[in-house]
Design a protein around this motif. Structure first.
Motif, short mmCIF file in Angstrom:
data_model
loop_
_atom_site.label_atom_id
_atom_site.label_comp_id
_atom_site.label_asym_id
_atom_site.label_seq_id
_atom_site.Cartn_x
_atom_site.Cartn_y
_atom_site.Cartn_z
N PRO A 12 57.05 5.98 -24.03
CA PRO A 12 58.03 6.91 -23.41
C PRO A 12 57.79 8.37 -23.80
O PRO A 12 57.94 9.27 -22.96
N VAL A 15 54.68 9.74 -21.87
CA VAL A 15 55.08 10.07 -20.50
C VAL A 15 55.83 11.41 -20.50
O VAL A 15 55.56 12.29 -19.67
N GLU A 16 56.78 11.55 -21.41
CA GLU A 16 57.59 12.77 -21.49
C GLU A 16 56.72 14.01 -21.71
O GLU A 16 56.86 15.01 -21.02
N ASN A 19 54.35 14.69 -18.59
CA ASN A 19 55.12 15.16 -17.43
C ASN A 19 55.68 16.56 -17.66
O ASN A 19 55.76 17.36 -16.72
N ASP A 32 50.75 15.56 -10.45
CA ASP A 32 51.88 14.69 -10.13
C ASP A 32 52.33 13.97 -11.39
O ASP A 32 51.48 13.55 -12.20
N PRO A 33 53.63 13.78 -11.54
CA PRO A 33 54.13 13.07 -12.73
C PRO A 33 53.55 11.66 -12.83
O PRO A 33 53.18 11.05 -11.83
N VAL A 34 53.47 11.17 -14.06
CA VAL A 34 53.00 9.82 -14.32
C VAL A 34 54.17 8.97 -14.80
O VAL A 34 55.21 9.49 -15.21
N ASP A 35 53.98 7.66 -14.74
CA ASP A 35 55.00 6.75 -15.26
C ASP A 35 54.42 5.97 -16.44
O ASP A 35 53.26 6.14 -16.81
N ALA A 36 55.23 5.10 -17.02
CA ALA A 36 54.81 4.36 -18.21
C ALA A 36 53.57 3.52 -17.95
O ALA A 36 52.73 3.36 -18.85
N ALA A 37 53.42 2.98 -16.76
CA ALA A 37 52.26 2.14 -16.45
C ALA A 37 50.95 2.89 -16.67
O ALA A 37 49.94 2.28 -17.06
N TYR A 38 50.96 4.18 -16.46
CA TYR A 38 49.76 4.99 -16.67
C TYR A 38 49.29 4.87 -18.11
O TYR A 38 48.09 4.74 -18.38
#
Length: 158
Positions: A12, A15-16, A19, A32-38
Motif C-alpha cells: 500500500p 502504491v501511495e 502515485n 497513469d496511477p498504478v494499483d496494488a497488483a502492479y
C-alpha cells in the motif's frame, strides 16, 4: 532508516508513493496511477532476478528501488528508484542503491541500465552520483499529452 527487501505489507505504501510522484509529474515516465497488483508482481516475483528494496523508518516506507531483467541482454538489469515526495536529500537513494547493487551482483547481473526523462534533473543527478554514465538517448518520446521528452539511458558496470 534501514533497507530491506519489500514485503506484502509494504505494497500500500509503494502504491501511495508512486502515485504521488505520478500526480506531481515531471520526474517519471509513468503517467497513469498504478494499483496494488502492479507491485505484487515485483514483491512476489517468480524470477529471483527481479526484486524490490525499501528504505524504512519504523514501518514507514521512505522510498523504494527495484531491479528486473532487461530484455536486451541476459546480464543487463533495469533499475527504477522512487522516494516519498518531501524526503529527498536524506540519503534514501544512496542507502537503497547500496543494497540493490549488492543484490544485483549476487543475481549475476553485469550491468545496470537506468532510463531517465531528460527533464528529470534530480534523477539524472542521482544516477550520476551513484556512478552511472551516459550510454544513449532515445529522442522525443511523447508524453500522454503529446509533449516530446528525450529519455537518457545511463549504465553502470558491476
Amino acid at each position: 532508516m534501514i533497507t530491506r527487501k519489500a514485503i506484502d505489507e509494504d505494497i500500500p505504501q509503494l502504491v501511495e508513493i508512486l502515485n504521488e510522484v505520478i500526480a506531481i509529474g515531471g520526474t517519471t515516465a509513468y503517467q497513469d496511477p498504478v494499483d496494488a497488483a502492479y507491485f505484487v508482481r515485483l514483491v512476489r516475483a517468480a524470477d529471483p532476478r527481479t526484486f524490490i528494496h525499501v528504505a524504512v523508518t519504523g514501518s514507514h516506507v521512505e522510498g523504494f528501488q527495484w531491479i528486473s531483467p532487461n530484455p536486451e541482454r541476459e546480464d543487463l538489469a533495469t533499475i527504477a528508484t522512487f522516494a516519498r515526495p518531501g524526503t529527498v536529500q536524506r540519503g534514501i537513494g544512496t542507502a537503497l542503491f547500496s543494497a540493490t547493487k549488492t543484490a544485483a551482483k549476487d543475481a549475476g547481473y553485469g550491468e545496470i541500465d537506468a532510463t531517465i526523462r531528460a527533464d528529470n534533473s534530480g534523477g539524472l543527478a542521482y544516477y550520476s552520483k551513484m556512478g552511472f554514465k551516459d550510454h544513449s538517448v532515445t529522442n522525443s518520446v511523447p508524453l500522454k499529452d503529446g509533449t516530446p521528452v528525450d529519455r537518457i539511458h545511463k549504465r553502470l558496470p558491476l
